[in-house]
Design a protein around this motif. Structure first.
Motif, mmCIF file in Angstrom:
data_model
loop_
_atom_site.group_PDB
_atom_site.id
_atom_site.type_symbol
_atom_site.label_atom_id
_atom_site.label_comp_id
_atom_site.label_asym_id
_atom_site.label_seq_id
_atom_site.Cartn_x
_atom_site.Cartn_y
_atom_site.Cartn_z
ATOM 1 N N VAL A 123 -53.594 77.549 -13.375
ATOM 2 C CA VAL A 123 -54.773 77.484 -14.275
ATOM 3 C C VAL A 123 -55.068 75.880 -14.610
ATOM 4 C CG1 VAL A 123 -53.255 77.719 -16.430
ATOM 5 C CG2 VAL A 123 -55.732 78.200 -16.384
ATOM 6 N N ARG A 124 -56.260 75.600 -15.042
ATOM 7 C CA ARG A 124 -56.415 73.908 -15.233
ATOM 8 C C ARG A 124 -57.717 74.098 -16.405
ATOM 9 N NH1 ARG A 124 -58.107 74.732 -9.878
ATOM 10 N NH2 ARG A 124 -60.290 73.870 -9.460
ATOM 11 N N VAL A 125 -57.660 72.955 -17.019
ATOM 12 C CA VAL A 125 -58.829 72.792 -18.054
ATOM 13 C C VAL A 125 -59.062 71.230 -18.006
ATOM 14 C CG1 VAL A 125 -59.487 72.807 -20.335
ATOM 15 C CG2 VAL A 125 -58.043 74.618 -19.428
ATOM 16 N N ASN A 126 -60.193 71.163 -18.025
ATOM 17 C CA ASN A 126 -60.919 69.701 -18.109
ATOM 18 C C ASN A 126 -62.087 69.627 -19.133
ATOM 19 O OD1 ASN A 126 -62.894 70.796 -16.438
ATOM 20 N ND2 ASN A 126 -63.098 68.500 -15.450
ATOM 21 N N PHE A 127 -62.385 68.634 -19.412
ATOM 22 C CA PHE A 127 -63.706 68.590 -20.255
ATOM 23 C C PHE A 127 -64.332 67.242 -20.058
ATOM 24 C CE2 PHE A 127 -60.200 67.753 -23.087
ATOM 25 C CZ PHE A 127 -60.265 66.252 -23.620
ATOM 26 N N ILE A 128 -65.599 67.050 -20.268
ATOM 27 C CA ILE A 128 -66.383 65.674 -20.003
ATOM 28 C C ILE A 128 -67.131 65.658 -21.423
ATOM 29 C CG2 ILE A 128 -66.113 65.483 -17.699
ATOM 30 C CD1 ILE A 128 -69.078 66.119 -17.359
ATOM 31 N N PRO A 129 -67.687 64.393 -21.695
ATOM 32 C CA PRO A 129 -68.561 64.213 -22.717
ATOM 33 C C PRO A 129 -70.098 64.782 -22.404
ATOM 34 C CG PRO A 129 -67.354 62.347 -22.385
ATOM 35 C CD PRO A 129 -67.157 63.161 -21.398
ATOM 36 N N THR A 130 -70.628 65.503 -23.157
ATOM 37 C CA THR A 130 -72.233 65.809 -22.759
ATOM 38 C C THR A 130 -73.141 65.908 -23.951
ATOM 39 O OG1 THR A 130 -73.458 67.866 -21.751
ATOM 40 C CG2 THR A 130 -71.656 68.355 -23.222
ATOM 41 N N ASN A 131 -74.357 65.633 -23.532
ATOM 42 C CA ASN A 131 -75.387 65.659 -24.736
ATOM 43 C C ASN A 131 -75.901 66.870 -24.988
ATOM 44 O OD1 ASN A 131 -76.772 65.776 -22.337
ATOM 45 N ND2 ASN A 131 -78.274 64.023 -22.814
ATOM 46 N N LYS A 132 -75.404 67.926 -24.057
ATOM 47 C CA LYS A 132 -75.762 69.342 -24.073
ATOM 48 C C LYS A 132 -75.109 70.066 -25.556
ATOM 49 C CE LYS A 132 -77.858 69.099 -20.199
ATOM 50 N NZ LYS A 132 -79.322 68.501 -20.025
ATOM 51 N N THR A 133 -75.805 70.810 -26.233
ATOM 52 C CA THR A 133 -75.399 71.476 -27.569
ATOM 53 C C THR A 133 -74.923 72.842 -26.995
ATOM 54 O OG1 THR A 133 -77.541 72.001 -27.895
ATOM 55 C CG2 THR A 133 -76.617 69.952 -28.807
#
Length: 233
Positions: A123-133
């Protein structure tokens, strides 16, 4: 392979056309975002090695990173037998993983755990900044998910198959879910994924295994996918 029915969690990595604002550079911004949101290897490893004892009604232990506090509702977080919980109060998410898995560094990801023997089972988790809400800003689920699987998940020599897509809402947060397979002439892999938008970030959890092992481990990995939740930060 026949289509598989039933509920499950999903996730997608990211797509420069769907997740970034028009002012961002298509490629360089994505790479910068990944580096900015991921931890250095030593820091990532250290964050995962602090294991707290079970509390209250916990059926297993909770993995809390150094400097993290236990969730406010820790006594209500019931972890299934043979699983542990990874809780990241700083980056705003949590999930369960099999208790006999070990942590490892997966490039561009914030946390990752894998089977001690079958390393492709992880299992792996990542995230990135976004202007979506919201995930709904990505467009209709029936259009956005196939586009993401084809353009982001699959390499040119892989044929993607999506078995089912679902959406879920909990505590004011929305999730899209799907189960998919990527097949090449010599290899196939199947996975669950969970996608969510919150805290100004686009989160992705993927948990999968070699297609040959999928029938044996599907139910186990589904627990991992179903457990993914966002936390307010």
């Amino acid at each position: 392979m026949t289509a598989i029915s039933g509920g499950f969690w999903t996730s997608v990595l990211f797509n420069k056309h769907l997740l970034q604002s028009p002012s961002n550079s298509p490629v360089s911004s994505r790479l910068t975002a990944i580096k900015a949101c991921s931890r250095e290897p030593t820091e990532t490893a250290n964050r995962r090695l602090v294991l707290l004892g079970a509390a209250g009604t916990l059926a297993s232990s909770t993995l809390i990173s150094p400097g993290f506090s236990s969730p406010a509702n820790a006594d209500e977080l019931v972890v299934p037998n043979k699983y542990q919980a990874f809780v990241d109060r700083i980056d705003g998410y949590r999930y369960f993983y099999p208790a006999d898995w070990r942590n490892f560094d997966f490039l561009g990801h914030d946390s990752a755990f894998k089977d001690r023997i079958a390393s492709l089972q992880h299992v792996r988790v990542n995230f990135i900044p976004t202007n979506k809400t919201s995930i709904y800003d990505l467009g209709p689920m029936e259009v956005a998910i196939p586009k993401l699987v084809k353009e982001v998940y699959a390499s040119p020599n892989q044929v993607p198959t999506i078995y089912e897509m679902k959406e879920r809402s909990a505590d004011g947060k929305n999730y899209w879910t799907f189960e998919f397979m990527l097949e090449s002439p010599i290899f196939a892999r199947t996975a669950f994924a969970t996608i969510a938008v919150g805290n100004g970030r686009y989160y992705t959890l993927i948990v999968g295994a070699n297609e040959r092992r999928w029938k044996r481990v599907r139910n186990q990995l589904k627990v991992v996918a179903d457990s993914f939740e966002l936390l307010d930060i």
